[in-house]
Write a protein that holds these residues in place. Sequence first.
Motif, PDB file in Angstrom:
ATOM      1  N   LEU A   7       0.849  -1.217  -0.041  1.00 31.18           N
ATOM      2  CA  LEU A   7       0.155  -0.074   0.048  1.00 31.18           C
ATOM      3  C   LEU A   7       0.851   1.317   0.047  1.00 31.18           C
ATOM      4  O   LEU A   7       0.471   2.305  -0.625  1.00 31.18           O
ATOM      5  CB  LEU A   7      -0.925  -0.229   1.199  1.00 31.18           C
ATOM      6  N   SER A  10       1.712   2.631  -3.523  1.00 27.60           N
ATOM      7  CA  SER A  10       0.789   3.366  -3.980  1.00 27.60           C
ATOM      8  C   SER A  10       0.338   4.709  -3.529  1.00 27.60           C
ATOM      9  O   SER A  10       0.127   5.891  -4.321  1.00 27.60           O
ATOM     10  CB  SER A  10      -0.560   2.635  -4.527  1.00 27.60           C
ATOM     11  N   VAL A  11      -0.097   4.803  -2.134  1.00 26.51           N
ATOM     12  CA  VAL A  11      -0.625   5.867  -1.476  1.00 26.51           C
ATOM     13  C   VAL A  11       0.474   6.679  -0.561  1.00 26.51           C
ATOM     14  O   VAL A  11       0.193   7.683   0.000  1.00 26.51           O
ATOM     15  CB  VAL A  11      -1.848   5.524  -0.501  1.00 26.51           C
ATOM     16  N   GLY A  12       1.866   6.157  -0.462  1.00 22.55           N
ATOM     17  CA  GLY A  12       2.720   6.800   0.361  1.00 22.55           C
ATOM     18  C   GLY A  12       2.835   5.802   1.593  1.00 22.55           C
ATOM     19  O   GLY A  12       1.658   5.334   2.114  1.00 22.55           O
ATOM     20  N   LYS A  13       4.003   5.899   2.192  1.00 23.80           N
ATOM     21  CA  LYS A  13       4.231   4.999   3.393  1.00 23.80           C
ATOM     22  C   LYS A  13       3.424   5.663   4.614  1.00 23.80           C
ATOM     23  O   LYS A  13       3.117   4.910   5.574  1.00 23.80           O
ATOM     24  CB  LYS A  13       5.798   5.155   3.587  1.00 23.80           C
ATOM     25  N   ALA A  15       0.742   7.327   4.922  1.00 24.18           N
ATOM     26  CA  ALA A  15      -0.742   7.106   4.695  1.00 24.18           C
ATOM     27  C   ALA A  15      -0.991   5.911   4.982  1.00 24.18           C
ATOM     28  O   ALA A  15      -1.823   5.237   5.887  1.00 24.18           O
ATOM     29  CB  ALA A  15      -1.487   7.583   3.653  1.00 24.18           C
ATOM     30  N   ALA A  16      -0.031   4.980   4.545  1.00 27.01           N
ATOM     31  CA  ALA A  16      -0.437   3.437   4.502  1.00 27.01           C
ATOM     32  C   ALA A  16      -0.034   3.000   5.838  1.00 27.01           C
ATOM     33  O   ALA A  16      -1.078   2.242   6.525  1.00 27.01           O
ATOM     34  CB  ALA A  16       0.749   2.815   3.682  1.00 27.01           C
TER      35      ALA A  16
END
Length: 166
Positions: A7, A10-13, A15-16
């Motif tokens: 994750l 795709s969304v950034g560490k 945010a994941a």
Amino acid sequence: MSAALELGNSVGKVAACRALSVPRATLYRRLRPDAPARLRPTPARALGAAERQAVLDHLHSERFCDKAPSEVYATLLDENIYLCSIRTMHRILAENEELKERRNQLRHPQYKKPELLATGPNQVWSWDITKLLGPANGLTSTYTSSWTFSAATWWPGWWLRAKQPS
């Protein structure tokens, strides 16, 4: 952890990690390769193989075979002999897998519990005194007696006393 890594691409560490409740420090620690184990250098004042063997010979001698390292240390110091510290004696014994109780231990013999067998009435009697909290100040003693015959235990008598007869 693998979900946070996938994750994170795709969304950034950040945010994941926040979405999966994974600490960021743990994520970054898992990404870093493991450091090779460092060999610890031998101290300059470490005992050599011959000195370690001399300590073991003293600990194995008939005189000290059942003594703790602290007792061996104290006895040797009284004789003006210094081999090593007490902790070093423990380390040497541990390296040789000898760090255990050094005294000769006695084993309790296994014995059969006594068994009472009644073949007729009035052969096996038992009694008990129990202290009970009574209605008055102090304790009340309950005396019970029983006799055993066949498969039944009979309680022919019991009585209460405020104090034990002398």
